[in-house]
Enzyme design. Structure first.
Site, PDB file in Angstrom:
ATOM      1  N   ASN A   9       0.875  -1.176   0.000  1.00  0.00           N
ATOM      2  CA  ASN A   9       0.000   0.000   0.000  1.00  0.00           C
ATOM      3  C   ASN A   9       0.910   1.223   0.000  1.00  0.00           C
ATOM      4  O   ASN A   9       1.534   1.539   1.017  1.00  0.00           O
ATOM      5  CB  ASN A   9      -0.879  -0.045   1.263  1.00  0.00           C
ATOM      6  CG  ASN A   9      -1.687   1.223   1.447  1.00  0.00           C
ATOM      7  OD1 ASN A   9      -1.768   2.062   0.546  1.00  0.00           O
ATOM      8  ND2 ASN A   9      -2.280   1.372   2.627  1.00  0.00           N
ATOM      9  N   LYS A  11       0.114   4.256  -0.295  1.00  0.00           N
ATOM     10  CA  LYS A  11      -0.518   5.432   0.325  1.00  0.00           C
ATOM     11  C   LYS A  11      -0.312   6.667  -0.552  1.00  0.00           C
ATOM     12  O   LYS A  11      -0.306   6.553  -1.773  1.00  0.00           O
ATOM     13  CB  LYS A  11       0.019   5.622   1.752  1.00  0.00           C
ATOM     14  CG  LYS A  11      -0.101   4.334   2.580  1.00  0.00           C
ATOM     15  CD  LYS A  11       0.145   4.539   4.045  1.00  0.00           C
ATOM     16  CE  LYS A  11       0.006   3.187   4.761  1.00  0.00           C
ATOM     17  NZ  LYS A  11       0.162   3.280   6.197  1.00  0.00           N
ATOM     18  N   HIS A  97      -9.302   0.985   5.213  1.00  0.00           N
ATOM     19  CA  HIS A  97      -7.990   1.176   5.837  1.00  0.00           C
ATOM     20  C   HIS A  97      -8.132   2.118   7.040  1.00  0.00           C
ATOM     21  O   HIS A  97      -8.946   3.046   7.014  1.00  0.00           O
ATOM     22  CB  HIS A  97      -7.003   1.754   4.816  1.00  0.00           C
ATOM     23  CG  HIS A  97      -5.606   1.768   5.336  1.00  0.00           C
ATOM     24  ND1 HIS A  97      -5.134   2.788   6.128  1.00  0.00           N
ATOM     25  CD2 HIS A  97      -4.600   0.863   5.235  1.00  0.00           C
ATOM     26  CE1 HIS A  97      -3.891   2.511   6.480  1.00  0.00           C
ATOM     27  NE2 HIS A  97      -3.539   1.347   5.943  1.00  0.00           N
ATOM     28  N   GLU A  99      -6.493   4.535   8.031  1.00  0.00           N
ATOM     29  CA  GLU A  99      -6.348   5.974   7.748  1.00  0.00           C
ATOM     30  C   GLU A  99      -7.640   6.539   7.150  1.00  0.00           C
ATOM     31  O   GLU A  99      -8.011   7.680   7.417  1.00  0.00           O
ATOM     32  CB  GLU A  99      -5.132   6.201   6.829  1.00  0.00           C
ATOM     33  CG  GLU A  99      -3.838   6.035   7.612  1.00  0.00           C
ATOM     34  CD  GLU A  99      -2.687   5.441   6.831  1.00  0.00           C
ATOM     35  OE1 GLU A  99      -2.682   5.507   5.588  1.00  0.00           O
ATOM     36  OE2 GLU A  99      -1.772   4.887   7.478  1.00  0.00           O
ATOM     37  N   GLU A 169      -5.071  -5.177  10.748  1.00  0.00           N
ATOM     38  CA  GLU A 169      -4.053  -4.134  10.925  1.00  0.00           C
ATOM     39  C   GLU A 169      -4.299  -3.387  12.233  1.00  0.00           C
ATOM     40  O   GLU A 169      -5.112  -2.450  12.267  1.00  0.00           O
ATOM     41  CB  GLU A 169      -4.114  -3.142   9.765  1.00  0.00           C
ATOM     42  CG  GLU A 169      -3.836  -3.765   8.425  1.00  0.00           C
ATOM     43  CD  GLU A 169      -3.253  -2.734   7.466  1.00  0.00           C
ATOM     44  OE1 GLU A 169      -2.172  -3.002   6.934  1.00  0.00           O
ATOM     45  OE2 GLU A 169      -3.848  -1.673   7.267  1.00  0.00           O
ATOM     46  N   GLY A 175       2.763   2.147  10.734  1.00  0.00           N
ATOM     47  CA  GLY A 175       3.706   3.249  10.547  1.00  0.00           C
ATOM     48  C   GLY A 175       4.428   3.658  11.815  1.00  0.00           C
ATOM     49  O   GLY A 175       5.063   4.711  11.864  1.00  0.00           O
ATOM     50  N   SER A 215       3.763  -2.238  10.233  1.00  0.00           N
ATOM     51  CA  SER A 215       5.224  -2.278  10.374  1.00  0.00           C
ATOM     52  C   SER A 215       5.837  -3.617   9.966  1.00  0.00           C
ATOM     53  O   SER A 215       6.767  -4.099  10.618  1.00  0.00           O
ATOM     54  CB  SER A 215       5.627  -1.893  11.804  1.00  0.00           C
ATOM     55  OG  SER A 215       5.206  -0.560  12.080  1.00  0.00           O
ATOM     56  N   GLY A 236       3.025  -1.182   4.228  1.00  0.00           N
ATOM     57  CA  GLY A 236       3.054   0.237   3.891  1.00  0.00           C
ATOM     58  C   GLY A 236       4.474   0.692   3.605  1.00  0.00           C
ATOM     59  O   GLY A 236       5.018   0.473   2.516  1.00  0.00           O
ATOM     60  N   GLY A 237       5.107   1.301   4.593  1.00  0.00           N
ATOM     61  CA  GLY A 237       6.423   1.916   4.434  1.00  0.00           C
ATOM     62  C   GLY A 237       7.445   1.052   3.702  1.00  0.00           C
ATOM     63  O   GLY A 237       8.136   1.530   2.786  1.00  0.00           O
TER      64      GLY A 237
HETATM   65  P1  PGA Z   1       3.114   0.216   7.600  1.00  0.00           P
HETATM   66  O1  PGA Z   1       1.638   0.423   7.011  1.00  0.00           O
HETATM   67  O2  PGA Z   1       3.655  -1.061   7.005  1.00  0.00           O
HETATM   68  O3  PGA Z   1       3.876   1.431   7.146  1.00  0.00           O
HETATM   69  O4  PGA Z   1       2.974   0.116   9.074  1.00  0.00           O
HETATM   70  C1  PGA Z   1       0.770  -0.671   6.878  1.00  0.00           C
HETATM   71  C2  PGA Z   1      -0.542  -0.229   6.294  1.00  0.00           C
HETATM   72  O5  PGA Z   1      -1.003   0.877   6.611  1.00  0.00           O
HETATM   73  O6  PGA Z   1      -1.168  -0.973   5.519  1.00  0.00           O
END
Ligand code: PGA
Length: 256
Positions: A9, A11, A97, A99, A169, A175, A215, A236-237
């Site tokens: 993802n 983002k 998600h 967010e 999640e 993050g 993470s 994500g990251g």
């Molecule tokens: P992250 O994000 O791996 O940066 O923690 C995961 C996500 O939001 O799907």
């Protein structure tokens, strides 16, 4: 058997041009991977060019979107419809998600509308659920997940459910560099599988893919994937860098 899935993802990162470079770099690193379904979810503006690359180069990568509006067309300034995504050969759409839920106010009811729209247009939703730090501390994790699962999947038939992927999640792990331990993550994914079983039947529960997200990095993916109820990861990251994302995708080679 549930085929493992590793989804990135991205983002609100990468311009359209940068996203193309990233997918090309990634493609070269994972071209021999067959037993893991690879998904990239770039920002909307990069979907078209990445879709073209996937098709022209016959990549072993599926295309995902990060969100969708539920109407097919109309006066909804700024929104993107499922018809538009399907037209770009999008395979998966992330819905719910954290967010979206926390910054943009997506409720379970809204998530349910998005999820239905995805299914109605022959794409597959990746439904995200998870508790906040506060909810975990108050021991509400299970209740929160149950409510999210039941309400987000309202009126979804068992046939449709075969196309739904769920991502657990925990909000406190997204993050932040804090990962749920493999045991915590598997407890939640096992609970989710049981909830799917109670809503549908044991067969559907057995075939539903449940990912972990929060993470995920090259150095923790292998132990997470060792858990029986974790079928993949939503990253994500660490998916923003081709090398680290490729390492996660090739988790079976870690330690070899
Ligand atoms: P992250 O994000 O791996 O940066 O923690 C995961 C996500 O939001 O799907």
């Amino acid at each position: 058997m549930r085929k493992p899935m590793i989804a990135g993802n991205w983002k609100m990162h990468k311009t359209a041009g940068q996203a193309v470079f990233l997918v090309q770099d990634l493609a070269g690193l994972v071209e021999r991977v067959k037993d893991v379904e690879i998904v990239v979810c770039p920002p909307y503006i990069a979907l078209k060019s990445i879709s073209t690359i996937i098709e022209m180069d016959k990549l072993n990568i599926c295309l995902g979107a990060q969100n969708v509006y539920w109407e097919e067309k109309g006066a909804f300034t700024g929104e993107i419809s499922p018809v538009m995504l399907k037209d770009l050969r999008v395979d998966y759409v992330i819905v719910g998600h954290s967010e979206r839920r926390h910054i943009f106010g997506d409720t379970n009811e809204i998530v349910n509308k998005r999820l239905k729209a995805v299914l109605a247009h022959d794409m597959k939703p990746i439904l995200c659920v998870g508790e906040t730090q506060e909810e975990r501390e108050e021991e509400k994790t299970f209740d929160i997940i149950k409510e999210q699962i039941f309400e987000s999947l309202a009126d979804i038939s068992s046939e449709e459910m075969e196309n739904v992927v769920i991502a657990y999640e925990p909000v406190w792990a997204i993050g932040t560099g804090l990962t749920a331990t493999p045991e915590q993550a598997n407890d939640a994914t096992r609970n989710i599988r049981a909830l799917v079983g109670s809503l549908y039947n044991p067969e559907i529960a057995m075939i539903t893919r449940i990912l972990y997200g929060g993470s995920v990095k090259p150095d923790n993916i292998a132990e997470l994937m060792d858990e029986p109820d974790i079928d993949g990861a939503l990253v994500g990251g660490a998916s923003l860098d081709a090398q680290s994302f490729a390492k996660i995708i090739k988790y079976q080679e870690i330690g070899e």
